[in-house]
Design a protein around this motif. Structure first.
Motif, PDB file in Angstrom:
ATOM      1  N   TYR B  12       9.395  -6.040   2.012  1.00  0.00           N
ATOM      2  CA  TYR B  12       9.055  -7.038   0.995  1.00  0.00           C
ATOM      3  C   TYR B  12      10.176  -7.017  -0.024  1.00  0.00           C
ATOM      4  CZ  TYR B  12       4.300  -7.306   2.775  1.00  0.00           C
ATOM      5  OH  TYR B  12       3.207  -7.506   3.558  1.00  0.00           O
ATOM      6  N   PRO B  36      -0.289   8.065   4.932  1.00  0.00           N
ATOM      7  CA  PRO B  36      -0.529   8.161   3.487  1.00  0.00           C
ATOM      8  C   PRO B  36      -0.638   6.786   2.841  1.00  0.00           C
ATOM      9  CG  PRO B  36       1.694   8.859   4.048  1.00  0.00           C
ATOM     10  CD  PRO B  36       0.987   8.649   5.331  1.00  0.00           C
ATOM     11  N   SER B  37      -1.249   6.763   1.679  1.00  0.00           N
ATOM     12  CA  SER B  37      -1.455   5.521   0.948  1.00  0.00           C
ATOM     13  C   SER B  37      -0.136   4.782   0.741  1.00  0.00           C
ATOM     14  CB  SER B  37      -2.088   5.873  -0.395  1.00  0.00           C
ATOM     15  OG  SER B  37      -2.522   4.714  -1.011  1.00  0.00           O
ATOM     16  N   GLY B  38      -0.148   3.491   0.985  1.00  0.00           N
ATOM     17  CA  GLY B  38       1.037   2.677   0.721  1.00  0.00           C
ATOM     18  C   GLY B  38       2.108   2.764   1.787  1.00  0.00           C
ATOM     19  N   GLY B  40       2.138   1.257   4.616  1.00  0.00           N
ATOM     20  CA  GLY B  40       2.304  -0.001   5.336  1.00  0.00           C
ATOM     21  C   GLY B  40       1.303  -0.226   6.456  1.00  0.00           C
ATOM     22  N   LYS B  41       0.170   0.467   6.417  1.00  0.00           N
ATOM     23  CA  LYS B  41      -0.834   0.303   7.481  1.00  0.00           C
ATOM     24  C   LYS B  41      -1.420  -1.104   7.479  1.00  0.00           C
ATOM     25  CE  LYS B  41      -3.411   3.655   5.822  1.00  0.00           C
ATOM     26  NZ  LYS B  41      -2.614   4.064   4.659  1.00  0.00           N
ATOM     27  N   SER B  42      -1.827  -1.555   6.302  1.00  0.00           N
ATOM     28  CA  SER B  42      -2.412  -2.901   6.229  1.00  0.00           C
ATOM     29  C   SER B  42      -1.374  -3.945   6.611  1.00  0.00           C
ATOM     30  CB  SER B  42      -2.918  -3.187   4.824  1.00  0.00           C
ATOM     31  OG  SER B  42      -3.864  -2.227   4.450  1.00  0.00           O
ATOM     32  N   THR B  43      -0.143  -3.717   6.165  1.00  0.00           N
ATOM     33  CA  THR B  43       0.940  -4.641   6.505  1.00  0.00           C
ATOM     34  C   THR B  43       1.100  -4.722   8.019  1.00  0.00           C
ATOM     35  OG1 THR B  43       2.010  -3.947   4.474  1.00  0.00           O
ATOM     36  CG2 THR B  43       3.349  -5.186   6.024  1.00  0.00           C
ATOM     37  N   ARG B  46      -1.591  -6.809   9.458  1.00  0.00           N
ATOM     38  CA  ARG B  46      -1.395  -8.239   9.208  1.00  0.00           C
ATOM     39  C   ARG B  46      -0.330  -8.808  10.131  1.00  0.00           C
ATOM     40  NH1 ARG B  46      -2.005  -6.825   3.705  1.00  0.00           N
ATOM     41  NH2 ARG B  46       0.233  -6.841   3.351  1.00  0.00           N
ATOM     42  N   HIS B 188      -8.108   5.727   6.332  1.00  0.00           N
ATOM     43  CA  HIS B 188      -7.646   6.841   5.520  1.00  0.00           C
ATOM     44  C   HIS B 188      -8.312   8.113   5.983  1.00  0.00           C
ATOM     45  CE1 HIS B 188      -6.425   4.524   1.789  1.00  0.00           C
ATOM     46  NE2 HIS B 188      -5.468   5.382   1.994  1.00  0.00           N
ATOM     47  N   ARG B 206       6.020   5.723   3.117  1.00  0.00           N
ATOM     48  CA  ARG B 206       6.840   4.526   3.110  1.00  0.00           C
ATOM     49  C   ARG B 206       8.330   4.852   3.107  1.00  0.00           C
ATOM     50  NH1 ARG B 206       5.993   1.503  -1.988  1.00  0.00           N
ATOM     51  NH2 ARG B 206       8.018   2.328  -2.514  1.00  0.00           N
TER      52      ARG B 206
HETATM   53  N1  LIG Z   1       2.487  -9.137  -0.274  1.00  0.00           N
HETATM   54  C1  LIG Z   1       3.249  -8.080  -0.674  1.00  0.00           C
HETATM   55  N2  LIG Z   1       4.328  -8.269  -1.432  1.00  0.00           N
HETATM   56  C2  LIG Z   1       5.081  -7.228  -1.842  1.00  0.00           C
HETATM   57  N3  LIG Z   1       4.824  -5.955  -1.552  1.00  0.00           N
HETATM   58  C3  LIG Z   1       3.745  -5.684  -0.794  1.00  0.00           C
HETATM   59  C4  LIG Z   1       2.903  -6.739  -0.323  1.00  0.00           C
HETATM   60  N4  LIG Z   1       1.906  -6.188   0.403  1.00  0.00           N
HETATM   61  C5  LIG Z   1       2.126  -4.860   0.387  1.00  0.00           C
HETATM   62  N5  LIG Z   1       3.231  -4.556  -0.333  1.00  0.00           N
HETATM   63  C6  LIG Z   1       3.796  -3.221  -0.513  1.00  0.00           C
HETATM   64  O1  LIG Z   1       3.997  -2.686   0.751  1.00  0.00           O
HETATM   65  C7  LIG Z   1       3.632  -1.322   0.783  1.00  0.00           C
HETATM   66  C8  LIG Z   1       2.633  -1.087   1.903  1.00  0.00           C
HETATM   67  O2  LIG Z   1       1.414  -1.750   1.603  1.00  0.00           O
HETATM   68  P1  LIG Z   1       0.144  -1.669   2.522  1.00  0.00           P
HETATM   69  O3  LIG Z   1      -0.946  -2.378   1.846  1.00  0.00           O
HETATM   70  O4  LIG Z   1       0.507  -2.102   3.893  1.00  0.00           O
HETATM   71  O5  LIG Z   1      -0.118  -0.112   2.534  1.00  0.00           O
HETATM   72  P2  LIG Z   1      -1.328   0.669   3.166  1.00  0.00           P
HETATM   73  O6  LIG Z   1      -0.738   1.698   4.049  1.00  0.00           O
HETATM   74  O7  LIG Z   1      -2.319  -0.259   3.740  1.00  0.00           O
HETATM   75  O8  LIG Z   1      -1.913   1.363   1.885  1.00  0.00           O
HETATM   76  P3  LIG Z   1      -3.401   1.789   1.599  1.00  0.00           P
HETATM   77  O9  LIG Z   1      -3.605   3.012   2.410  1.00  0.00           O
HETATM   78  O10 LIG Z   1      -3.402   2.077   0.143  1.00  0.00           O
HETATM   79  O11 LIG Z   1      -4.284   0.655   2.003  1.00  0.00           O
HETATM   80  C9  LIG Z   1       3.079  -0.987  -0.577  1.00  0.00           C
HETATM   81  O12 LIG Z   1       4.095  -0.299  -1.277  1.00  0.00           O
HETATM   82  C10 LIG Z   1       2.811  -2.313  -1.213  1.00  0.00           C
HETATM   83  O13 LIG Z   1       3.082  -2.242  -2.595  1.00  0.00           O
END
Ligand SMILES: Nc1ncnc2c1ncn2[C@@H]1O[C@H](COP(=O)(O)OP(=O)(O)OP(=O)(O)O)[C@@H](O)[C@H]1O
Ligand SMILES: [Mg+2]
Lengths: 266, 255
Positions: B12, B36-38, B40-43, B46, B188, B206
């Protein structure tokens, strides 16, 4: 800790911040104010030039009703209000949704709407007369234009507030663009649109009088203006009361729609 | 249907979120993703479902979706994503309405999925009247209604209390045992991962990279709450993740 000295019920502090509907109080406020005015005017505490007697206003109103003039004034006004407000609200909601959904339209129209909003629409009345004619056209246009801007602003704000997660959900299930707008964006924006409508419709009533300043033979606005120019306070107030009642009815109607349409709100 | 990721890298702006992820999700298996949190799992999820496009790499779906599949890649969201103005039944029918199915068929699907998720008695309730666990069951029913080839679940149970979570895990296992589905399950919670995953992908902090893929051979129906081998696997996963998690936590503080 010793039982006796410090034992007491926990003080309740969770009340308030949750207004409940109570029609009676609203009616009492009206009745008390009117009674005060009546007593004041009767015993001369309020002079006849300051305020007409409420009972006289009622008499004028009864006269108006019996002579059949009431409907003659009311019906053209209501149809102007209906046509103008409907036009303004429909175009306004449509534009608001487009602004809410498309970045180019937003970039182009938001400054324009901001520029139009503060213009007192009454000031444009001569222009409207030239554009739309002295007849009904200019009156519809004035009311429509006046309701349009607040509706647009309320609508695109409401669209902005629709939960993006829900839209994403719709996309993830492959819903068509139209379905997402109709089934997710519109219902989600409905609370904001309806509260915007309360304001827009009140503005429509205000503008009704302005619209009838020019070349209207019949209409509540025309009636009030004529009474005003003759300093006929009873008739002036009778007209004003009609407008107030109209406002209360519109607001009640929106309340009804809200209760029917928004019963899903927590 | 299988999903294959080839060298997925995503950023991003200047923030690199995922780096060179290659992964195959075999048909009929549940793959858990922990990290770990953040990280990029949700990313990643998606990207897999086509809600976002990766900066580099490709995501392939291999094989055709089974017939009768209305939406091959279907999400279950952490926050349920139910329309508050529609009843349970209406929320399920939402995802069927664009497919021009005959009315009888729609009704059959809705009754079927509501029965499978034990929601038949709540068909006409609004979401505000439901508990968290029930809401997530509605979301599961909605996902089942489109007969997905692959389910993409982003922490589907983490908004729920631990008892409800246990119950819903049992429900998911029962659903999978009846008709095995392919799923990618982000969580998690390592206990969830060892209960539901046929394999568990551990991501680093990350930018997320694959640290290790742990395979579990025990059949899902034989994994029970408090099982010793599962506990042992869970400890192993935690030992992999602990340092990453600590480092990720410190990193967030720097921002
Ligand atoms: N739309 C976006 N624009 C910019 N940065 C983003 C966007 N979505 C996520 N991020 C960044 O990308 C990184 C990964 O986000 P993501 O939500 O995928 O993490 P995650 O592993 O799902 O975290 P969690 O365990 O907290 O759900 C984070 O640092 C977040 O700030
Ligand atoms: Mg996440």
């Amino acid at each position: 800790m010793s039982e006796t000295a410090h034992t007491r019920p926990v003080r309740f502090r969770g009340g308030g911040f949750a207004p409940k509907p109570n029609r009676k109080i609203g009616i009492v406020v009206f009745v008390v104010l009117i009674l005060l005015a009546e007593i004041g005017t009767r015993n001369g505490f309020i002079s006849a030039l300051t305020l007409p007697k409420p009972s006289d206003v009622l008499g004028t109103f009864a006269e108006l009703y019996q002579s059949g003039l009431l409907w003659k004034h009311l019906i053209p006004s209501l149809s102007r209000l209906a046509v103008g407000a409907c036009l303004g609200v429909i175009v306004g909601v449509g534009t608001g949704i487009l602004i809410g959904l498309f970045s180019h339209i937003r970039a182009g129209l938001v400054p324009l709407v901001a520029a139009i909003f503060p213009i007192p629409k009454i000031a444009l009345l001569p222009l409207f007369v030239i554009w739309f004619g002295i007849d009904e056209g200019s009156k519809y246009a004035l009311i429509a234009f006046g309701t349009f801007t607040p509706t647009v602003v309320a609508t695109y704000g409401a669209v902005d507030n629709v939960d993006r997660g829900l839209i994403r959900m719709g996309q993830s299930f492959g819903l068509s663009w139209m379905s997402i707008v109709r089934k997710i964006v519109l219902p989600g924006a409905m609370p904001g649109i309806l509260s915007g409508l309360r304001i827009s419709l009140a503005i429509a009533i205000i503008l009704l009088v302005a619209a009838e300043m020019l070349g209207a033979e019949y209409g509540i606005g025309a009636y009030i203006l004529e009474a005003g120019s003759l300093y006929d306070l009873e008739r002036l107030f009778a007209g004003v009361v009609i407008l107030s009642v109209l406002g209360v009815l519109v607001s009640a109607a929106i309340g009804l729609i809200e209760r029917r349409l928004l019963n899903w709100r927590v | 249907m299988e999903i294959r990721l080839n060298g997925i890298t995503h950023a991003y702006g200047d923030t690199a979120v995922l780096r060179d992820i290659s992964l195959a999700v075999p048909s009929g298996k549940i793959v858990c993703i922990v990290g770990p949190s953040g990280c990029g799992k949700s990313t990643l999820l998606r990207l897999m479902g086509g809600l976002e496009q990766p900066s580099e790499g490709e995501i392939l779906q291999m094989g055709d979706a089974p017939s009768g599949c209305l939406n091959p890649l279907t999400y279950i969201f952490q926050d349920f994503a139910l329309l508050p103005w529609r009843s349970v039944r209406g929320n399920v029918s939402l995802v069927l309405e664009d497919h021009n199915l005959p009315k009888a068929e729609v009704n059959r699907i809705i009754s079927d999925v509501l029965a499978r998720t034990k929601l038949t008695d709540f068909a006409n309730a609004l979401p505000k009247q439901l508990s968290g666990g029930m809401k997530q069951r509605v979301a599961i029913a909605r996902a089942l209604a489109v007969n997905p080839a692959v389910m993409l679940m982003d922490e589907p149970l983490s908004a729920l209390d631990s008892q409800t979570r246990e119950l819903l895990m049992d429900d998911l296992i029962a659903l999978w045992t009846r008709t095995p589905f392919t799923a990618i399950y982000v969580t998690h919670n390592l206990a969830e991962a060892v209960r539901l995953g046929h394999s568990i992908v551990v991501l680093s902090r990350r930018p997320g990279e694959i640290r290790e893929i742990v395979h579990l051979d025990q059949p899902l129906s034989e994994r029970h709450f408090g099982d010793a081998t599962l506990e042992e696997r869970q400890h192993y996963l935690w030992s992999l993740m602990r340092d990453e998690a600590r480092a990720a936590d410190a990193e967030l503080l720097d921002v």
